[in-house]
Structures are given as structure tokens and as C-alpha cells.
Write an enzyme that holds these catalytic residues in place. Structure first.
Site, PDB file in Angstrom:
ATOM      1  CG  ASP A   1      -4.667  10.133  -6.037  1.00 37.43           C
ATOM      2  OD1 ASP A   1      -5.832   9.561  -5.693  1.00 37.43           O
ATOM      3  OD2 ASP A   1      -4.468  11.031  -6.759  1.00 37.43           O
TER       4      ASP A   1
ATOM      5  CD  GLU B   1      -6.981   6.366  -6.546  1.00 37.53           C
ATOM      6  OE1 GLU B   1      -7.917   5.973  -6.984  1.00 37.53           O
ATOM      7  OE2 GLU B   1      -5.914   6.742  -6.969  1.00 37.53           O
TER       8      GLU B   1
END
Length: 651
Positions: free
Chosen positions: A284, A326
């Protein structure tokens, strides 16, 4: 000479390994460590070689990799070996993904394991379970403010439950995807609590400052991620009487990767989850990993070096595990997260194709493909052994961060066009049937994003409220059109929870004080399983969508041209309402599929003469792989109805 230095250090490290590590059978580990050590040493030296404790940290890094290998099960080690032999395994057209929150799809992880049959029924064989780790109630950021990287939220389950999910998935050849939040922790994480209590070691895990002098220098070039709810990039901590960097929310403290201890801690966490049976780790917010005064603190060179180092270390311990980047950034930047090698992905094997997602929605709003064509044409080529994750909707908002050059080339003024898109998808444009909500409007720049479920943005919610069969059919056709493109574009298609049965906006979040201030929860639904049963009842919207997508997935898996080997050619068909490209079998280029999609609400035709220079026989007869029908042809033209798509193969 430099390589000799690294190997001399490696020999010294191996001599200094803890006895309990040296006693183990580390044959595969040593082979991989030897093959990767020069790259690992070089990257670690580049990042941390200036430190007096470099050699001690290097020893700790190798011990962390060795411990991860020792903890890896024989079954997972065998999977590693199989994937090393078939190193292009993830580029196959057989993979189709789905993203979901555990409590949105099921009651908990145990219930999710029991519902694994649903994935097989639809044809899904890669499941991204959204964040499941411990987060503080009321300030979790949807699971991305982690307070314990090794503990699952007890409302969802425990480690035994995720191991059972992994085991069920392996039996059925389904890949398990989990998140690792690399950029930050919750302010309630043990490291943050120790920092608040004055422990200098843990204050060095974060960006913490006595006064505003350095934060103000950072702020001059850093944009705001959440300008409405969390303006700025620093938060005053009254307990410490210091400023903390908090790029996202005030309760999410950014980790300081200029400290090698942070890198080693996070690598240990990555290997821990790899050893629970996770096949793919979604990393992330990777664009934010390195902070530099005078820059936007996004996409910094050292952020890429951090990811390259993580990948090399994981290759030693768990080489069968893939990384997803991401990074929701401009195409010219996102392509860098595959790495620098001409062929092999040296950072992340998979990256979100956020550009394609936003371009597809632009096509829905404008009913043409001018910007979509321009954006796809200028999408940088990916590495050979890397792939896109193509999606229509996800748990997050939709941002229209197109390249202004592409917007102008399509004939639009960038500011006005983005305003049109925001108005269209929030239902403020007169002709719009969309039911979205504006997210994080920045009054200073006029920028904003859009929230809403796929079905509601495509007009299904408003059509069903009106009980208008024609509008319902139009919305269904839009949903199928969008999915036909992510299935055939090249990469791994990723469906989102509820989209296969047309789940519309969930407004119940407004009654939950922990969610009401974040309208992204409008598209984070909880599946109503009684309604989901309608997928088995002919004549329902659920049946139509589910079975159409099930069929689409099955055909994709049988079509070798849809594997991802840079085997796509975009075609200019001289019709602004159509997107058209060729997919070909990389081993047998004569085996081709002509993909064409009509974004208009009116019939359009594909002129075969226009594309005959691309090897398309204008006089050929075609069959549509999806419907099994031969499309009507007249005067070397193929007609497409409103929002129709074809996957055409020459007879």
C-alpha cells in the site's frame, strides 16, 4: 573489486549467523542468497552505507531472511520451486481476481472460507481480502491504519482462520492476496506508543520534529491528500510536544525508511505473511515511501530502491510470492514501479492500471473514446515479466488524474473537462443517470474525486428506482462493456465485491458515526446473501449480470491471446465512439482476437477497410467469441448496437 567486497561481507555474515540458524538445512536459501546478494548489498549500501552500524544492520537483514526461510513450510517451499521453474505463470489469461472486505462478503474469515465455492462458481481464482489487521476503532481508514502488523482484528478472526482460508484456496488453485501497509502505522501502534513515551529508538522510526522549521520546509512542496478532513502533512502530538509527519490522516504516522531498522522490521512482516500462505502481497501507498525536502515526497528515487531491495530479499526467502504496487500516480510514474530491468520486474510484478480505470469512466460519461484512445495510446509499455491489474471499481474513490496533454489532444480543456466528469458522476449533469458522490473537493484547485458503486455510477440504481426496463438494460450493458475491456486488455482483471450481482450504493454508512464522515463507504457494501441467491433466478438483474460475467471469465480463460505478453495493438478505426485493439497469441501471432467496444448510446459501425492495413481481412467473416454469433456485416462494415462489445475471431 566492489563485488569482492560484498562477497567478503557475505562470508563474514554467514560466519556470524546465530547458531540456531546455521544448524538448519538452508540449501535453497544459500543458493538464492548467493545469487541475489550482490544486488542486496549494493542497494542496502546505497541506502544505508553511510551509517556506522551498516555491517551490523546487514547481518540483521540476512538473519531476518534466514529466519523467514526456516519458518516457511515444506508445502510453500515446493510452491516456490514450481513457480521458479514456470516464471511466467502469473501472465497467463487464466487468472481473474476479486477484491472484497471480509465483513462485506461474509461474516468473518471462517465464514469466508465456507463461501469459497462462490468464487469457483463465478470463475474467480485470485481473491484480494482487504485489510484484516488490528486497527483502532473509529480511526482505521478502512483498515489502513494498522496498530499491530501481526494480529488480525478479532472481530474478523485470527491467524488460524486466515491459514484455513489459505489452505482452502490452495486446494482450489485460488491465489490469496493480502495488504501490507508499508508507508505508515496507526498512532496506537506499539512503535508509536513507545515514541510517545520518549524512547528515542522508536522516535527514529517516524518523522518527528521539535518545531515547525523542518515541517514547513517539507510543506512547501508537498500536496495535501485529504484537504477537507486532514489538511497539511504534519500533526502536533501534545504528549510528546512534537510534530509528526502524517501525510494521510492525523492518526497515521509515516514511517522513516532512511532508518534501516524500519526497513528490516517491515521486511520481517512481509515474510511473516508470506509464510501464512499469502501468494500476493499488495503493498500500500508505495509512492510515498521516501521523503525528501523540496520534493512532493512521492515517487522519489529511493522509494524505488526500497522496493527493489524488498523484492530481492523476498526472492531469497519466498520467491513464489508476488508484489502488487498500489501506486495511483501518472502513467509515466506508475510504470517505474515494475522496476528498471528491461524484462524482469525488479520491484513489483503487478501494478494497478488506475489510468485505464479512469479513462473507461470518461468513455461512459462522454459516450466517446477520444480521451480513452489517447490515454491508452500513450500508456507506457510494461516490462515483459510484469502485468497490469485492470479494474473498473475498487474500495477507493475515482480520481481523474489524466495527463493534461492527453486531455487537450482529445479536444478538451483540462479544468472544464474534469468539472464535467465530477458533475456527471455526481448526477448534477442534466443527462446523467449516475448516482455518485463528490469526495475531497479542494476548493483552492477545483480538484475532486468520485465515490459510488459500479452499478450506481453506470445508472442501474436510478433505472431500478424508475422501474424502467430500457434504462435497466442500458445500465447492464454498460457494466458488461466495461468488464469486457478489463478482461481482454492485457493483465489480470479485478472485479469488486458486489459488482457481479449489480449491488448499488449503500447509504447506511451515514448512520454509523465511525464512517459517516467518509463517503467512500457508500461503495463498500455488505452482500445480502438472500439477494445474491437471485443470481440463480432467470429474469433478474442479478442473474443477467452474474451469468454474463461467468461466461466472459470462462471464455477469457480459454483464449490464449488474452495472456499478457505485450501482445496488444491499439487500432485507430476513425470512429470516435469505438475502442478497438488486436490481441494475438505471442507464440502463434496468426491467432488473433479483434476487440471492439461501442461507448455510444446509439449503434455504430466498424469499417473493416480502415483497419485492413493492420492485417485484418476486410472481406473475412468473423465469429464473436462471447456470444458465439456471427456479427452482421454489410459493405465490409460490422454494426455494434449501443454499448455493445465484440471479441472477434476470423473464421
Amino acid at each position: 573489486m566492489y563485488e569482492q567486497v560484498s562477497h567478503s561481507l557475505l562470508n563474514a555474515i554467514l560466519d556470524d549467523l546465530k547458531p540456531e540458524i546455521r544448524r538448519q538445512d538452508l540449501r535453497h536459501f544459500y543458493t538464492r542468497l548467493g545469487a541475489n546478494f550482490y544486488a542486496i548489498y549494493s542497494l542496502f549500501f546505497k541506502l544505508y552505507g553511510h551509517r556506522d552500524d551498516f555491517k551490523q544492520q546487514m547481518l540483521k537483514l540476512v538473519e531476518t531472511m534466514a529466519k523467514g526461510y526456516i519458518d516457511r513450510s515444506a508445502e510453500l517451499e515446493q510452491i516456490d520451486i514450481q513457480r521458479e521453474k514456470d516464471h511466467n505463470w502469473f501472465l497467463s489469461q487464466k487468472w481473474v481476481g476479486k477484491a472484497l472486505y471480509t465483513t462485506g462478503f461474509a461474516e468473518n474469515l471462517a465464514d469466508l472460507a465456507d463461501k469459497t465455492g462462490y468464487f469457483q462458481e463465478l470463475g474467480i481464482n485470485m481473491v484480494h481480502i482487504m485489510p484484516i489487521l488490528m486497527c483502532p476503532s473509529g480511526k482505521s481508514d478502512g483498515g489502513y491504519a494498522v496498530s499491530d502488523f501481526r494480529q488480525i482484528d478479532d472481530r474478523i478472526g485470527g491467524l488460524d482462520d486466515i491459514r484455513r482460508v489459505a489452505e482452502e484456496f490452495r486446494k482450489r488453485d485460488i491465489l490469496l492476496v493480502l495488504d501490507i501497509v508499508l508507508n505508515h502505522t496507526s498512532d496506537e501502534h506499539e512503535w508509536a506508543r513507545k515514541a510517545i513515551n520518549g524512547e528515542r529508538r522508536y522516535q527514529d522510526y517516524y518523522y518527528i520534529f521539535e518545531n515547525r522549521e523542518i515541517p514547513d520546509m517539507f510543506e512547501q512542496a508537498m500536496p495535501e491528500i485529504f484537504p477537507e478532513s486532514d489538511p497539511g502533512n504534519f500533526t502536533w502530538n501534545a504528549d510528546m510536544q512534537k510534530w509528526v509527519m502524517t501525510v494521510f490522516h492525523h492518526y497515521q504516522w509515516d514511517l522513516n525508511y532512511s532508518n534501516p531498522e524500519v526497513f528490516i522490521e517491515m521486511l520481517d512482516i512481509i515474510l511473516f505473511w508470506a509464510n501464512q500462505g499469502v501468494d500476493v502481497l499488495r503493498l500500500d501507498a508505495v509512492a510515498f515511501l521516501w521523503k525528501q525536502i523540496g520534493s512532493s515526497c512521492q515517487n522519489e528515487r529511493n522509494a524505488h530502491l526500497i522496493l527493489q531491495l524488498m523484492k530481492d530479499c523476498c526472492q531469497v526467502t519466498a520467491p513464489g510470492v508476488l508484489f502488487i504496487a498500489e501506486a495511483i500516480v501518472a502513467p509515466v510514474e506508475v510504470i517505474k514501479y515494475f522496476g528498471e530491468d528491461a524484462i524482469i520486474a525488479k520491484e513489483c510484478e503487478i501494478a494497478y492500471n488506475a489510468t485505464l480505470m479512469a479513462l473507461l469512466w470518461d468513455g461512459i460519461a462522454t459516450k466517446n473514446t477520444k480521451l480513452l484512445y489517447q490515454g491508452v495510446k500513450n500508456l507506457p509499455a510494461k516490462l515483459e515479466r510484469a502485468t497490469w491489474l485492470n479494474y473498473v471499481r475498487c474500495h477507493d474513490d475515482i480520481g481523474f488524474g489524466f495527463d493534461d496533454y492527453d486531455v487537450r489532444a482529445a479536444g478538451y480543456e483540462p479544468f472544464a473537462h474534469r468539472k464535467f466528469l465530477i458533475d456527471y458522476f455526481s448526477g448534477q449533469f442534466e443527462e446523467s443517470t449516475a448516482r455518485g458522490m463528490v469526495f475531497m473537493r479542494n476548493e483552492a484547485t477545483g480538484d475532486a474525486r468520485i465515490c459510488g458503486s459500479l452499478a450506481s455510477l453506470a445508472g442501474l440504481e436510478s433505472a431500478m428506482e424508475k422501474d424502467d426496463p430500457e434504462l435497466i438494460l442500458m445500465a447492464i450493458n454498460k457494466i458488461l462493456l466495461l468488464h469486457s475491456l478489463i478482461m481482454s486488455f492485457g493483465g489480470i482483471p479485478l472485479l469488486y465485491n458486489g459488482d457481479a450481482i449489480g449491488v448499488v450504493n449503500d447509504y447506511s454508512y451515514q448512520d454509523d458515526t465511525s464512517k459517516s464522515s467518509d463517503n467512500r463507504w457508500i461503495h463498500r457494501p455488505k452482500i445480502n446473501w438472500e439477494r445474491a441467491e437471485l443470481r440463480k433466478k432467470q429474469g433478474t438483474v442479478e442473474y443477467t449480470l452474474f451469468n454474463a460475467l461467468k461466461k466472459m471469465i470462462a471464455i477469457r480463460k480459454e483464449t490464449s491471446a488474452f495472456a499478457d505478453f505485450n501482445n496488444r495493438e491499439l487500432l485507430d478505426v476513425k470512429n470516435e465512439h469505438l475502442l478497438c485493439f488486436i490481441r494475438f497469441n505471442h507464440e502463434r501471432p496468426s491467432e488473433r482476437v479483434l476487440v471492439v467496444a461501442n461507448f455510444d448510446a446509439n449503434p455504430q459501425y466498424l469499417d473493416l477497410d480502415v483497419i485492413s492495413t493492420k492485417g485484418i481481412n476486410a472481406y473475412a467473416q468473423f465469429i464473436d467469441l462471447y456470444s458465439g454469433n456471427k456479427p452482421a456485416q454489410f459493405d465490409r462494415r460490422i454494426v455494434l448496437q449501443a454499448h455493445q462489445f465484440y471479441w472477434l475471431s476470423e473464421l
